[in-house]
Design an enzyme around this catalytic site. Sequence first.
Site, PDB file in Angstrom:
ATOM      1  N   HIS A  54       0.854  -1.178   0.000  1.00  0.00           N
ATOM      2  CA  HIS A  54       0.000   0.000   0.000  1.00  0.00           C
ATOM      3  C   HIS A  54       0.894   1.234   0.000  1.00  0.00           C
ATOM      4  O   HIS A  54       2.062   1.174   0.402  1.00  0.00           O
ATOM      5  CB  HIS A  54      -0.887   0.014   1.249  1.00  0.00           C
ATOM      6  CG  HIS A  54      -2.000  -1.000   1.196  1.00  0.00           C
ATOM      7  ND1 HIS A  54      -3.009  -1.026   2.117  1.00  0.00           N
ATOM      8  CD2 HIS A  54      -2.237  -2.009   0.328  1.00  0.00           C
ATOM      9  CE1 HIS A  54      -3.854  -2.009   1.814  1.00  0.00           C
ATOM     10  NE2 HIS A  54      -3.403  -2.628   0.740  1.00  0.00           N
ATOM     11  N   GLU A  56       0.937   4.004   1.840  1.00  0.00           N
ATOM     12  CA  GLU A  56       1.445   4.457   3.139  1.00  0.00           C
ATOM     13  C   GLU A  56       2.551   3.526   3.611  1.00  0.00           C
ATOM     14  O   GLU A  56       3.543   3.950   4.216  1.00  0.00           O
ATOM     15  CB  GLU A  56       0.320   4.459   4.187  1.00  0.00           C
ATOM     16  CG  GLU A  56      -0.899   5.276   3.806  1.00  0.00           C
ATOM     17  CD  GLU A  56      -1.957   4.426   3.135  1.00  0.00           C
ATOM     18  OE1 GLU A  56      -1.632   3.654   2.202  1.00  0.00           O
ATOM     19  OE2 GLU A  56      -3.135   4.548   3.533  1.00  0.00           O
ATOM     20  N   CYS A  79      -6.163   2.258   5.269  1.00  0.00           N
ATOM     21  CA  CYS A  79      -6.952   1.074   5.591  1.00  0.00           C
ATOM     22  C   CYS A  79      -6.903   0.773   7.087  1.00  0.00           C
ATOM     23  O   CYS A  79      -5.936   1.063   7.775  1.00  0.00           O
ATOM     24  CB  CYS A  79      -6.488  -0.127   4.773  1.00  0.00           C
ATOM     25  SG  CYS A  79      -4.791  -0.646   5.074  1.00  0.00           S
ATOM     26  N   CYS A  89      -2.535   0.093   7.350  1.00  0.00           N
ATOM     27  CA  CYS A  89      -1.824   1.368   7.209  1.00  0.00           C
ATOM     28  C   CYS A  89      -2.144   2.321   8.350  1.00  0.00           C
ATOM     29  O   CYS A  89      -1.283   3.087   8.773  1.00  0.00           O
ATOM     30  CB  CYS A  89      -2.160   2.001   5.873  1.00  0.00           C
ATOM     31  SG  CYS A  89      -1.523   1.036   4.496  1.00  0.00           S
TER      32      CYS A  89
HETATM   33 ZN   LIG Z   1      -3.327   0.198   3.580  1.00  0.00          ZN
END
Ligand SMILES: [Zn+2]
Length: 151
Positions: A54, A56, A79, A89
């Site tokens: 992801h 982040e 998320c 994240c």
């Molecule tokens: Zn995430």
Amino acid sequence: MRGRTTDSTFMQRALGLGLSQLGKTVPNPSVGCVIVRDGVVIAEGATGDGGRPHAEEAALAALGGEAEGATAYVTLEPCGERSNGACSCSQRLVEAKVKRVVFACEDPSPYASHIGTERLKAAGIEVETGLMADECAALIADFVKNLPVKR
Ligand SMILES: [Zn+2]
């Protein structure tokens, strides 16, 4: 200094990162993330090919997971839970000790929306939403189209 102009500049940069990965991150939406401390970009990331890492996660990894006092600009709500059991994240941002998170669009998934925000707020992190949401919505348009219908 904090201000709408500055925030927009960093979000614009996050949007650019997300756009650079658009179409390559299925089944996940393409996301851009910029981490700023004292007005300086200290890390940035975008969703990887195939949806991982992801955005982040990628940005924080470049900092060794430490971003104390920084602000994270993300095109999509961080998320709150990962289906594969990986650290979310929002949890990573909490552990990195960022002080503020600015994101554009809320997570459109009916099962995931707001979970990340709640986690960040519970940790005392300042959360702002909606900045450039219209522009950043382009990053999740295909993702939204394929979501299961909320019942
Ligand atoms: Zn995430």
